[in-house]
Design a protein around this motif. Sequence first.
Motif, mmCIF file in Angstrom:
data_model
loop_
_atom_site.group_PDB
_atom_site.id
_atom_site.type_symbol
_atom_site.label_atom_id
_atom_site.label_comp_id
_atom_site.label_asym_id
_atom_site.label_seq_id
_atom_site.Cartn_x
_atom_site.Cartn_y
_atom_site.Cartn_z
ATOM 1 N N ALA A 54 0.780 -1.352 0.158
ATOM 2 C CA ALA A 54 0.029 -0.029 -0.072
ATOM 3 C C ALA A 54 0.927 1.110 -0.182
ATOM 4 C CB ALA A 54 -0.875 0.037 1.114
ATOM 5 N N TYR A 55 1.845 1.299 0.707
ATOM 6 C CA TYR A 55 2.873 2.357 0.809
ATOM 7 C C TYR A 55 3.526 2.545 -0.415
ATOM 8 C CZ TYR A 55 1.791 1.981 5.987
ATOM 9 O OH TYR A 55 1.197 1.967 7.082
ATOM 10 N N HIS A 56 4.043 1.606 -1.161
ATOM 11 C CA HIS A 56 4.831 1.712 -2.403
ATOM 12 C C HIS A 56 3.927 2.364 -3.515
ATOM 13 C CE1 HIS A 56 8.399 -0.148 -1.309
ATOM 14 N NE2 HIS A 56 7.926 -1.371 -1.082
ATOM 15 N N TYR A 57 2.567 1.538 -3.613
ATOM 16 C CA TYR A 57 1.874 1.948 -4.487
ATOM 17 C C TYR A 57 1.265 3.647 -4.434
ATOM 18 C CZ TYR A 57 0.207 -2.354 -6.856
ATOM 19 O OH TYR A 57 0.286 -3.504 -7.617
ATOM 20 N N ALA A 58 1.021 3.969 -2.829
ATOM 21 C CA ALA A 58 0.920 5.434 -2.630
ATOM 22 C C ALA A 58 2.162 6.349 -3.189
ATOM 23 C CB ALA A 58 0.845 5.649 -1.058
ATOM 24 N N ARG A 59 3.307 5.813 -3.156
ATOM 25 C CA ARG A 59 4.552 6.694 -3.544
ATOM 26 C C ARG A 59 4.437 6.793 -4.887
ATOM 27 N NH1 ARG A 59 6.852 3.190 0.554
ATOM 28 N NH2 ARG A 59 7.328 4.436 2.229
ATOM 29 N N PHE A 60 3.967 5.663 -5.799
ATOM 30 C CA PHE A 60 3.899 5.756 -7.109
ATOM 31 C C PHE A 60 2.651 6.792 -7.633
ATOM 32 C CE2 PHE A 60 6.420 1.662 -7.076
ATOM 33 C CZ PHE A 60 7.592 2.037 -7.586
ATOM 34 N N GLY A 61 1.703 6.992 -6.760
ATOM 35 C CA GLY A 61 0.706 8.024 -7.096
ATOM 36 C C GLY A 61 -0.628 7.045 -7.609
ATOM 37 N N ALA A 62 -0.686 5.946 -7.035
ATOM 38 C CA ALA A 62 -1.970 5.190 -7.316
ATOM 39 C C ALA A 62 -2.894 5.548 -6.711
ATOM 40 C CB ALA A 62 -1.595 3.687 -7.140
ATOM 41 N N GLU A 63 -4.131 5.233 -6.929
ATOM 42 C CA GLU A 63 -5.505 5.150 -6.591
ATOM 43 C C GLU A 63 -5.922 3.771 -5.917
ATOM 44 O OE1 GLU A 63 -8.700 6.816 -9.101
ATOM 45 O OE2 GLU A 63 -7.217 8.346 -9.712
ATOM 46 N N MET A 64 -6.494 3.792 -4.875
ATOM 47 C CA MET A 64 -6.535 2.525 -4.066
ATOM 48 C C MET A 64 -7.785 1.971 -3.227
ATOM 49 S SD MET A 64 -2.731 1.647 -2.555
ATOM 50 C CE MET A 64 -2.256 3.541 -1.953
ATOM 51 N N VAL A 65 -8.363 0.969 -3.197
ATOM 52 C CA VAL A 65 -8.986 0.543 -2.174
ATOM 53 C C VAL A 65 -8.520 -0.602 -1.521
ATOM 54 C CG1 VAL A 65 -11.234 -0.943 -1.867
ATOM 55 C CG2 VAL A 65 -11.330 1.142 -3.802
ATOM 56 N N LEU A 66 -8.350 -0.486 -0.135
ATOM 57 C CA LEU A 66 -7.462 -1.544 0.871
ATOM 58 C C LEU A 66 -8.938 -2.054 1.561
ATOM 59 C CD1 LEU A 66 -5.116 1.337 2.150
ATOM 60 C CD2 LEU A 66 -4.770 -0.147 0.041
ATOM 61 N N THR A 67 -8.447 -3.447 1.807
ATOM 62 C CA THR A 67 -9.318 -4.125 2.601
ATOM 63 C C THR A 67 -8.697 -4.978 3.387
ATOM 64 O OG1 THR A 67 -11.362 -5.666 2.428
ATOM 65 C CG2 THR A 67 -9.740 -6.035 0.728
ATOM 66 N N ALA A 68 -9.193 -5.524 4.449
ATOM 67 C CA ALA A 68 -8.477 -6.250 5.440
ATOM 68 C C ALA A 68 -9.630 -6.632 6.585
ATOM 69 C CB ALA A 68 -7.380 -5.975 6.030
ATOM 70 N N ARG A 69 -9.446 -7.484 7.669
ATOM 71 C CA ARG A 69 -10.523 -7.454 8.542
ATOM 72 C C ARG A 69 -10.507 -6.340 9.399
ATOM 73 N NH1 ARG A 69 -9.175 -10.963 12.156
ATOM 74 N NH2 ARG A 69 -7.236 -11.083 11.517
ATOM 75 N N ARG A 70 -9.385 -5.668 9.848
ATOM 76 C CA ARG A 70 -9.484 -4.596 11.243
ATOM 77 C C ARG A 70 -9.552 -3.243 10.594
ATOM 78 N NH1 ARG A 70 -4.040 -6.350 13.641
ATOM 79 N NH2 ARG A 70 -3.376 -6.310 11.576
ATOM 80 N N GLU A 71 -10.555 -2.779 10.750
ATOM 81 C CA GLU A 71 -10.956 -1.402 10.098
ATOM 82 C C GLU A 71 -9.994 -0.223 10.765
ATOM 83 O OE1 GLU A 71 -14.721 1.444 9.056
ATOM 84 O OE2 GLU A 71 -15.061 -0.208 10.385
ATOM 85 N N ALA A 72 -9.858 -0.368 12.014
ATOM 86 C CA ALA A 72 -9.121 0.669 12.636
ATOM 87 C C ALA A 72 -7.717 0.595 12.252
ATOM 88 C CB ALA A 72 -9.086 0.517 14.266
ATOM 89 N N VAL A 73 -6.955 -0.532 11.895
ATOM 90 C CA VAL A 73 -5.763 -0.552 11.686
ATOM 91 C C VAL A 73 -5.649 -0.220 9.955
ATOM 92 C CG1 VAL A 73 -3.744 -2.096 11.169
ATOM 93 C CG2 VAL A 73 -5.198 -2.580 13.049
ATOM 94 N N LEU A 74 -6.594 -0.429 9.325
ATOM 95 C CA LEU A 74 -6.911 0.049 7.890
ATOM 96 C C LEU A 74 -6.833 1.317 7.692
ATOM 97 C CD1 LEU A 74 -9.193 -2.352 5.806
ATOM 98 C CD2 LEU A 74 -6.964 -2.062 5.498
ATOM 99 N N GLN A 75 -7.709 1.954 8.740
ATOM 100 C CA GLN A 75 -7.699 3.512 8.587
ATOM 101 C C GLN A 75 -6.323 4.144 8.685
ATOM 102 O OE1 GLN A 75 -10.551 5.317 8.408
ATOM 103 N NE2 GLN A 75 -9.380 7.313 8.549
#
Length: 286
Positions: free
Chosen positions: A50-71
């Motif tokens: 997620a951090y690498h894609y962010a540095r490249f300037g991507a647009e993302m939807v992130l998913t996992a079980r833990r909402e607070a950590v995803l935030q």
Amino acid sequence: MKPIGKVLCAAGLLAGLLAFFWREPFNPESLVGARVLLTGASAGIGEQMAYHYARFGAEMVLTARREAVLQKVMEKCLTLGAKKVFLIPADMSSPSEPQKVVQFAVQKLGGLDYLVLNHIGANRFQMWAGDVEFTRWLMQVNFFSYVALATAALPTLEKNNGSLVVVSSVAGKIATPFTTSYSATKFALDGFFSSLRHELIMQGKNVSVTLCILGLVDTDTAMESVRGKVHLTASPAPEAALAIILGGATRLQEVFYPWWLQQVFYLWVLAPSNQVLQSYYNYSSP
């Protein structure tokens, strides 16, 4: 090893090296504005991707079980340069979640260029003890949800000439002790997505399928699983994450990380498995 085996092994090693050094060059601009759905994004390799894609300037939807950590991951991605970031908590042990997640991502991003399947169920690094129910649960998380996510995303990926990136393991190429259920799910991923790749090519659909075969990576989950049981040098998660992203962006069929795992696999094909496992442990030891 017989002479013919040595020749074939040398040829395999040469082919692996040529594939590694002659692969398509990576263009960072190709990921600017790329629309990515990334699963298992709250920790470990997924978080680093997620951090690498962010540095490249991507647009993302992130998913996992833990909402607070995803935030927290989402907030950091925005500071690193991501164009857009959305999150949707989901538990992939539920058969209804994959369809919901893909629909959310397509709605928020207007389509997908990359589906990166990275989530994983807890692995019991131990001898087989006959727990069939655990194996069934793990197969749902590690395999069936991958198939469901890919199936739901294929229409938008086909429309956008997109890429499927599947994070797997050397345990899905080489049978190893203490990984019976986990290894079964990873072999299943290899079989399904390698076959799907052929079918997409036969149908003239420009969707790449990149299977990522990883060795031991220093995520908290992995290190906890093997602590006191094996003594291998773990590879850094940020580097593994970047290797996955580059492999998907250059549309490679397979990515081995660390790179020498490919040579271990060739040896396993040509030599008795116990000898190859021994060479793997020796090669990986500090």
